[in-house]
Scaffold this active site. Structure first.
Site, PDB file in Angstrom:
ATOM      1  N   ASP A 201      41.667  40.222  39.952  1.00 36.40           N
ATOM      2  CA  ASP A 201      40.300  40.749  39.984  1.00 36.40           C
ATOM      3  C   ASP A 201      39.495  39.650  40.655  1.00 36.40           C
ATOM      4  OD1 ASP A 201      37.570  41.180  39.385  1.00 36.40           O
ATOM      5  OD2 ASP A 201      38.163  42.565  37.809  1.00 36.40           O
ATOM      6  N   HIS A 202      39.121  39.870  41.898  1.00 34.42           N
ATOM      7  CA  HIS A 202      38.590  38.724  42.657  1.00 34.42           C
ATOM      8  C   HIS A 202      37.286  38.179  42.079  1.00 34.42           C
ATOM      9  CE1 HIS A 202      36.075  41.674  44.814  1.00 34.42           C
ATOM     10  NE2 HIS A 202      35.342  40.655  45.206  1.00 34.42           N
ATOM     11  N   HIS A 264      35.559  44.505  37.710  1.00 33.06           N
ATOM     12  CA  HIS A 264      34.725  43.317  37.940  1.00 33.06           C
ATOM     13  C   HIS A 264      33.632  43.143  36.878  1.00 33.06           C
ATOM     14  CE1 HIS A 264      36.780  43.545  41.650  1.00 33.06           C
ATOM     15  NE2 HIS A 264      35.929  44.317  42.303  1.00 33.06           N
TER      16      HIS A 264
HETATM   17  C1  BG6 Z   1      35.700  45.563  45.700  1.00 33.80           C
HETATM   18  C2  BG6 Z   1      35.236  46.989  45.782  1.00 33.80           C
HETATM   19  O1  BG6 Z   1      36.623  45.413  44.667  1.00 33.80           O
HETATM   20  O2  BG6 Z   1      34.580  44.726  45.468  1.00 33.80           O
HETATM   21  C3  BG6 Z   1      34.206  47.151  46.870  1.00 33.80           C
HETATM   22  O3  BG6 Z   1      36.342  47.840  46.040  1.00 33.80           O
HETATM   23  C4  BG6 Z   1      33.072  46.182  46.670  1.00 33.80           C
HETATM   24  O4  BG6 Z   1      33.707  48.481  46.913  1.00 33.80           O
HETATM   25  C5  BG6 Z   1      33.610  44.770  46.496  1.00 33.80           C
HETATM   26  O5  BG6 Z   1      32.243  46.239  47.826  1.00 33.80           O
HETATM   27  C6  BG6 Z   1      32.487  43.825  46.104  1.00 33.80           C
HETATM   28  O6  BG6 Z   1      32.960  42.514  46.146  1.00 33.80           O
HETATM   29  P1  BG6 Z   1      31.987  41.312  46.497  1.00 33.80           P
HETATM   30  O7  BG6 Z   1      32.840  40.102  46.349  1.00 33.80           O
HETATM   31  O8  BG6 Z   1      31.496  41.549  47.885  1.00 33.80           O
HETATM   32  O9  BG6 Z   1      30.870  41.382  45.501  1.00 33.80           O
END
Ligand code: BG6
Length: 514
Positions: A201-202, A264
């Protein structure tokens, strides 16, 4: 093997950072967007900062016909476009020599023996000690086939001499609902031990998300007030400017609740709400997260209208650019009821959070890109200063800004200079950028490195994943029962639908940004 330590000069002095063990990373889905945008830039920057072992190689696997040279050239272009640092020719040349490409269809069993041979060649050539990470960056439909293919040849096990670890990184979406998440977990568990599994989960790799725990537990002044006695409510917002654009096909089957909240945002929530762990190791931290997930009061399907708002963006303009409404986006069903915005209110039934509402909202095509956690404290008794503060004193706010402009601010009330008592709110601000003067690493760098080091603290455990799906699943069921033919709309470039303001308004509260 203990991670070797290397010296890494940072501005504030010499710091010891861990460097990875030798290994091969096999990327399934190597011609996809994630590889170009995130994985390669992360691997390149880790190489540039000497955080990877020199005994390292990548095998990209995908269906498209391509040579090693062709793959390298594509990756070079990807770095030029997406790397946070410019390409250094020397670093690139040594990095490029470690990139290989294997053509193949994941559903064709022939690919796995070929992969086995390629892994053996890499071991011989690069000295990767039979350590291997399988990175699933394909559409989720391919996950089970790949896992079975690896299992069939025993590629998840150490070599014959018992040496060489194997780990698997699985990208989101991990499941589409509770049943499919459970099914996938069972398939994974049939081949890999849980300790080999890294569900990524980044958000958990973002520096500012990690800082939530440090902020809470390394400062004596916040933890005593971090509870229902002092906190009125918590808001977690992830607003995006981007619209769905070319991702319509994926997004229309997903929606904001599955795409952002199930993973997230509930992970960020857990870090804000969990009890202090007794240690910062993977299982202890994830045990605490699991406890707080279990304490979330479920929203029953019949209650969704009271606790949730969902909506879609209509045509409008974001950052000065006109955009079409969601229903007009390519690959989106023109009668779709998939939400591009969701706001949710829920409670956590434990001693710490008794009666404190948590509000979470996320949306595409909104007024500004901002991800933040806002802790709103209870107001002091309005006895002393009521007449001086135009009828009210603003509550204290603690804002943890996750992105952009990462930092922390505290809003408090002060006296305006002068003879009379006049009260105004002021903000004390800490900004990562100006305070440390270093560029913040990408989340994927941190997470890939952690996986190479065998540290799964920042990855989702099986039980946690299923618990979040259980919560989200009831909401999805409630929506299904509502059977709306059309969702509320919000103009693109605004802070979302009026219904979300009304939901807050009913509680006598408001979103921090409207
Ligand atoms: C991803 C989603 O996991 O996270 C995207 O699939 C979203 O829809 C993105 O735009 C948001 O990540 P960050 O790091 O740009 O906030």
């Amino acid at each position: 093997m203990t991670p070797q330590a290397i010296e890494n000069p940072l501005r504030e002095g010499i710091r010891l950072e861990a460097a990875a063990e030798p290994c091969v990373m096999v990327i399934f889905g190597a011609s996809g967007d994630l590889t170009r945008r995130k994985l390669m830039p992360a691997l390149y920057n880790l190489t540039r900062e000497q955080r990877l072992s020199s005994a390292f190689a990548v095998i990209g696997v995908a269906r498209r016909e391509k040579s090693d040279e062709g793959f390298r050239e594509e990756m070079r272009q990807a770095l030029a476009e997406f790397s946070r640092s410019r390409i250094d020719q020397n670093v690139w040349e040594s990095f490029a020599k470690k990139l290989y490409y294997l053509v193949g269809d994941f559903s064709n069993p022939d690919i796995y023996p070929k992969l086995k041979e390629a892994l053996a060649r890499c071991d011989l050539k690069h000295g990767t000690l039979a350590n291997c990470i399988y990175y699933l960056s394909t559409p989720p439909e391919a996950y089970q086939t790949i896992i079975e293919g690896l299992g069939h040849l025993g590629l998840q096990r150490p070599g014959l001499d018992g040496k060489g670890w194997k780990r698997i990184v699985i990208e989101k979406p991990f499941g589409y609902d509770l049943a499919s998440a459970r099914e996938l977990n069972a398939k994974v568990a049939a081949v890999f031990e849980e300790s080999q599994v890294y569900r990524i989960d980044h958000y958990l790799g973002k520096e500012t998300v990690q800082n939530i725990s440090v902020f809470r537990f390394a400062n004596g002044m916040f933890e005593p007030v971090w509870n229902h006695k002092y906190i009125d409510h918590v808001q977690i917002t992830a607003a995006e400017e981007v619209n769905v654009g070319s991702r319509g096909g994926y997004y229309d089957r997903s929606g904001a609740l599955r795409d952002m909240i199930q993973n997230h945002m509930l992970q960020v929530f857990a870090l804000v709400a969990m009890e202090p762990p007794v240690a910062f190791d993977a299982d202890t931290v994830r045990d605490e997260k699991q406890k707080v997930f279990r304490a979330i009061r479920q929203i029953e399907p019949s209650e969704v209208a009271n606790y949730m708002v969902r909506a879609q963006y209509a045509a409008g303009s974001v950052a000065g650019k006109k955009i079409a409404g969601y229903l007009q986006e390519p690959d989106v069903n023109s009668e779709s009821t998939t939400e591009t915005y969701a706001a949710i209110k829920f409670f956590v039934d434990n001693w710490r959070w008794s009666g404190v509402p948590f509000y979470i909202r996320t949306g595409k095509a909104m007024a500004r890109r901002i991800t933040e956690v806002v802790i709103e404290f209870k107001r002091p008794p309005q006895i002393l200063f009521e007449e001086h503060a135009a009828g009210h004193i603003d509550p204290n706010l603690l804002v943890l800004r996750i992105q952009p402009d990462e930092g922390i601010s505290i809003k408090s009330d002060v006296k305006l200079p002068g003879q009379r008592i006049r009260i105004r709110p002021v903000t004390m601000d800490f900004r990562y950028g100006s305070s440390f003067g270093v560029e913040i690493a990408e989340a994927y760098e941190r997470l890939i490195l952690d996986c190479m080091l065998g540290d799964s603290t920042l990855f989702t455990r099986r039980d946690g994943l299923e618990k979040t799906w259980e919560f989200v699943g009831k909401i999805l069921e409630g929506w299904r029962q509502q059977n709306l033919k059309r969702l509320p709309q919000y103009e693109a470039g605004t802070w979302g639908p009026v219904e979300a303001q009304e939901m807050m308004g009913r509680d006598g509260r408001r979103w921090r940004r409207n």
